[in-house]
Design a protein around this motif. Structure first.
Motif, PDB file in Angstrom:
ATOM      1  N   THR A  13       0.848  -1.192   0.000  1.00  0.00           N
ATOM      2  CA  THR A  13       0.000   0.000   0.000  1.00  0.00           C
ATOM      3  C   THR A  13       0.878   1.235   0.000  1.00  0.00           C
ATOM      4  O   THR A  13       2.014   1.210   0.482  1.00  0.00           O
ATOM      5  N   LEU A  15       1.332   5.724   0.309  1.00  0.00           N
ATOM      6  CA  LEU A  15       1.103   6.799   1.265  1.00  0.00           C
ATOM      7  C   LEU A  15      -0.235   7.461   1.006  1.00  0.00           C
ATOM      8  O   LEU A  15      -0.569   7.781  -0.129  1.00  0.00           O
ATOM      9  N   SER A  16      -1.016   7.664   2.067  1.00  0.00           N
ATOM     10  CA  SER A  16      -2.294   8.360   1.949  1.00  0.00           C
ATOM     11  C   SER A  16      -2.072   9.833   2.260  1.00  0.00           C
ATOM     12  O   SER A  16      -1.410  10.176   3.246  1.00  0.00           O
ATOM     13  N   ILE A  17      -2.619  10.745   1.459  1.00  0.00           N
ATOM     14  CA  ILE A  17      -2.461  12.181   1.659  1.00  0.00           C
ATOM     15  C   ILE A  17      -3.709  12.723   2.334  1.00  0.00           C
ATOM     16  O   ILE A  17      -4.812  12.601   1.807  1.00  0.00           O
ATOM     17  N   PRO A  18      -3.598  13.327   3.510  1.00  0.00           N
ATOM     18  CA  PRO A  18      -4.784  13.838   4.193  1.00  0.00           C
ATOM     19  C   PRO A  18      -5.344  15.049   3.479  1.00  0.00           C
ATOM     20  O   PRO A  18      -4.620  15.828   2.865  1.00  0.00           O
ATOM     21  N   GLN A  22      -7.888  18.743   7.731  1.00  0.00           N
ATOM     22  CA  GLN A  22      -8.085  17.556   8.545  1.00  0.00           C
ATOM     23  C   GLN A  22      -6.867  17.307   9.433  1.00  0.00           C
ATOM     24  O   GLN A  22      -6.425  16.188   9.627  1.00  0.00           O
ATOM     25  N   GLN A  25      -6.946  14.726  12.233  1.00  0.00           N
ATOM     26  CA  GLN A  25      -7.041  13.304  11.928  1.00  0.00           C
ATOM     27  C   GLN A  25      -5.719  12.605  12.272  1.00  0.00           C
ATOM     28  O   GLN A  25      -4.646  13.221  12.242  1.00  0.00           O
ATOM     29  N   ALA A  27      -2.312  10.611  11.937  1.00  0.00           N
ATOM     30  CA  ALA A  27      -1.336  10.609  10.848  1.00  0.00           C
ATOM     31  C   ALA A  27      -1.447   9.316  10.070  1.00  0.00           C
ATOM     32  O   ALA A  27      -1.573   8.234  10.658  1.00  0.00           O
ATOM     33  N   PRO A  28      -1.431   9.412   8.736  1.00  0.00           N
ATOM     34  CA  PRO A  28      -1.560   8.201   7.927  1.00  0.00           C
ATOM     35  C   PRO A  28      -0.312   7.331   8.051  1.00  0.00           C
ATOM     36  O   PRO A  28       0.766   7.807   8.394  1.00  0.00           O
ATOM     37  N   ARG A  29      -0.466   6.092   7.758  1.00  0.00           N
ATOM     38  CA  ARG A  29       0.665   5.184   7.763  1.00  0.00           C
ATOM     39  C   ARG A  29       1.609   5.523   6.618  1.00  0.00           C
ATOM     40  O   ARG A  29       1.163   5.953   5.552  1.00  0.00           O
ATOM     41  N   GLU A 239       7.171  -1.056   7.211  1.00  0.00           N
ATOM     42  CA  GLU A 239       7.344   0.252   6.549  1.00  0.00           C
ATOM     43  C   GLU A 239       8.302   0.038   5.373  1.00  0.00           C
ATOM     44  O   GLU A 239       9.243  -0.719   5.432  1.00  0.00           O
TER      45      GLU A 239
END
Length: 243
Positions: A13, A15-18, A22, A25, A27-29, A239
């Motif tokens: 997977t 990186l998710s961008i917030p 937000q 929220q 912190a994304p993994r 990671e």
């Protein structure tokens, strides 16, 4: 006899961008890879579960229950005389109506109450599985008139379970390293480890499984435990770092 195998599955997977606004929220993994590995082993079972029933059918519920109790007494007495611990014997009582389905004029179906059926089901946990067939035959001779079958269990074997978890963890780590190298990245810290023991599944040895009539049970019940497959599954997430 002991056979074992290991399988693995990987999921990567990014990186998710917030979204803007937000900040509150979590912190994304970071970019990560998840690898699942499962280790299996065929083992000889250690526990036999014998299930038999004493069934009586009479015109009234009281008569059916009394007859069932009369037939059950010598069977339960024999179980106790065989040294079976009280914790290894479970009894279940059931009382049901018995109907006759007859055809009347114009072949219309008609149900007529015939009586009552009382059933006392005995489940015996036997730690000496070599005695399973002989004990089943003794109890049938003592009055158990429905034979439900014999099944087998591994029992609580923490050592083998721990060994399988270790094997699955090593396989997941090995696979993750291969995937990371092939993708041109390297593994970072472990983000998550989940273990999931899988219920054992029995093999199907060619044995007599069930009968509902005492007369159809052979003199010696030919049971063979075969083997059971125990499994452990591990899901590990790392990671992903640049080289």
């Amino acid at each position: 006899m002991r056979r074992q195998s290991i399988i693995a599955l990987a999921i990567v997977t990014g990186l998710s961008i917030p979204a803007v606004g937000q900040d509150d929220q979590p912190a994304p993994r970071p970019p990560n890879i998840t690898v699942s590995a499962e280790a299996t082993r065929d083992v000889v079972p250690r526990i036999a579960m014998i299930q038999l029933s004493i069934v009586a059918e009479k015109p009234t519920s009281r008569a059916a229950t009394d007859e069932m109790a009369r037939l059950s007494a010598p069977v339960i007495a024999e179980i106790r005389s065989q040294g079976i611990d009280a914790l290894d014997l479970k009894t279940d009582f059931d009382l049901s109506l018995v109907w006759d389905d007859t055809r009347g004029v114009f072949l219309q179906s008609k149900e007529t109450l015939r009586g009552f059926r009382a059933r006392n089901t005995l489940t015996i946990r036997l730690h000496d599985i070599a005695r399973a067939g002989a004990l089943a035959q003794i109890l049938i001779d003592k009055g158990a008139n429905h034979f439900e079958g014999i099944s087998y269990m591994v029992g609580d074997d923490k050592r083998q379970s721990d060994e399988l978890i270790s094997e699955a963890t090593k396989e997941a780590t090995r696979r993750a390293g291969i995937y990371a190298e092939a993708a041109g990245v390297r593994l970072g810290r472990v983000l998550q480890i989940d273990t999931a023991p899988v219920a054992p599944g029995a093999t199907e040895p060619p044995v007599l499984r069930k009968s509902t009539l005492r007369e159809s049970i052979p003199t010696v019940v030919p049971f063979n435990p075969g083997s059971l497959q125990i499994r452990s599954r591990v899901n590990m997430t790392w990671e992903i770092l640049d080289r």
